[in-house]
Design an enzyme around this catalytic site. Structure first.
Site, PDB file in Angstrom:
ATOM      1  N   TYR A 154     -61.201   2.887   2.154  1.00  0.00           N
ATOM      2  CA  TYR A 154     -61.498   3.132   0.734  1.00  0.00           C
ATOM      3  C   TYR A 154     -60.225   3.032  -0.101  1.00  0.00           C
ATOM      4  CZ  TYR A 154     -62.999   5.650  -3.469  1.00  0.00           C
ATOM      5  OH  TYR A 154     -63.259   6.015  -4.765  1.00  0.00           O
ATOM      6  N   LYS A 158     -59.255   0.378  -3.183  1.00  0.00           N
ATOM      7  CA  LYS A 158     -58.886   0.779  -4.541  1.00  0.00           C
ATOM      8  C   LYS A 158     -57.485   0.305  -4.906  1.00  0.00           C
ATOM      9  CE  LYS A 158     -62.744   2.752  -5.633  1.00  0.00           C
ATOM     10  NZ  LYS A 158     -63.624   2.201  -6.681  1.00  0.00           N
TER      11      LYS A 158
END
Length: 250
Positions: A154, A158
């Site tokens: 994740y 990002k």
């Protein structure tokens, strides 16, 4: 009462709840007419009904190119323009060490968190913004600036989104501005694992003394979308209560 976004139209992806719904509310409050998306038409319509006049729902999974194109076409047919795009849809199915992830979970994370913003931005620019101008706001995360256990994929997605924001800002200037917000720990379903069982500890590790709410991010989105940010592009606005300053959980 007039607002700084009067007469403009916006699309917010992944907006049936959380930061997306708060962003849609803030854009509406500032005068924009808004289309919000969710994976199902029913959820999109239910969320739009919560916000009332000036907001409509459209069922479109973030990575479904046909549905995304249909949503952009719907926005133009309904409002005659598309001035603001908020790429908010996000996911995190890849929990645990990076080397333990399979390709399916990695690919899903990257498809939703990175490819979808490229897809929707491309469609919006080619349909309206490239000729008329506009503003794109991506929802990144302070995880894009840090490393942490168990959320590595994740965070990588990002970090890539933050870089993509800069790349698109360069490519699409001067007609289109592209910026991002980087939320800290916020009371959303996606972030529940980070705060639900230890809210007091997370709040104590946050210099401003509390966990953020979706509304804290909604106003940041509205600012970047509007003329108050007219000379800002390629930037990522951290909205985290100061968590990056200390030893917060992310």
């Amino acid at each position: 009462m007039s607002g700084p976004l009067d007469g403009r139209a916006a699309v917010v992806t992944g907006a049936s709840r959380g930061i997306g719904l708060a962003a849609a509310a803030a854009l509406r409050d500032h005068g924009a007419r808004v289309v919000i998306t969710s994976r199902s038409q029913e959820r999109a319509e239910e969320a739009a009904a919560q916000l009332g006049d000036g907001v409509v729902g459209f069922g479109a999974h973030a990575t479904d190119e046909d549905a995304a194109r249909a949503c952009v076409d719907f926005t133009l047919a309904t409002y005659g323009r598309l001035d603001v795009l908020v790429n908010n849809a996000g996911t995190n199915p890849a929990y645990g060490p990076v080397i333990d992830q399979d390709h399916a979970r990695f690919a899903k994370t990257m498809d939703v968190n990175l490819w979808a913003p490229i897809l929707w931005t491309s469609l919006a620019v080619k349909a309206w913004m490239g000729e008329h101008g506009g503003s794109v706001v991506n929802t990144a995360s302070i995880g894009g600036f840090t490393v942490a256990q168990d959320v590595g994929v994740y965070h990588v997605s990002k970090a890539a989104l933050i870089h993509l924001t800069r790349q698109l800002a360069l490519e699409l200037a001067p007609k289109v501005r592209v910026n991002a917000i980087a939320p800290g720990v916020v009371r959303t379903r996606l972030a529940e694992a980070l705060w639900q069982e230890n809210e007091a500890r997370v709040a104590a590790a946050t210099p401003l003394g509390r966990i953020g709410g979706p509304e804290d991010l909604g106003e940041a989105v509205a600012f970047l979308a509007g003329d108050g940010a007219r000379w800002i592009t390629g930037e990522t606005l951290v909205v985290d209560g100061g968590q990056l300053l200390g030893s917060g959980p992310l």
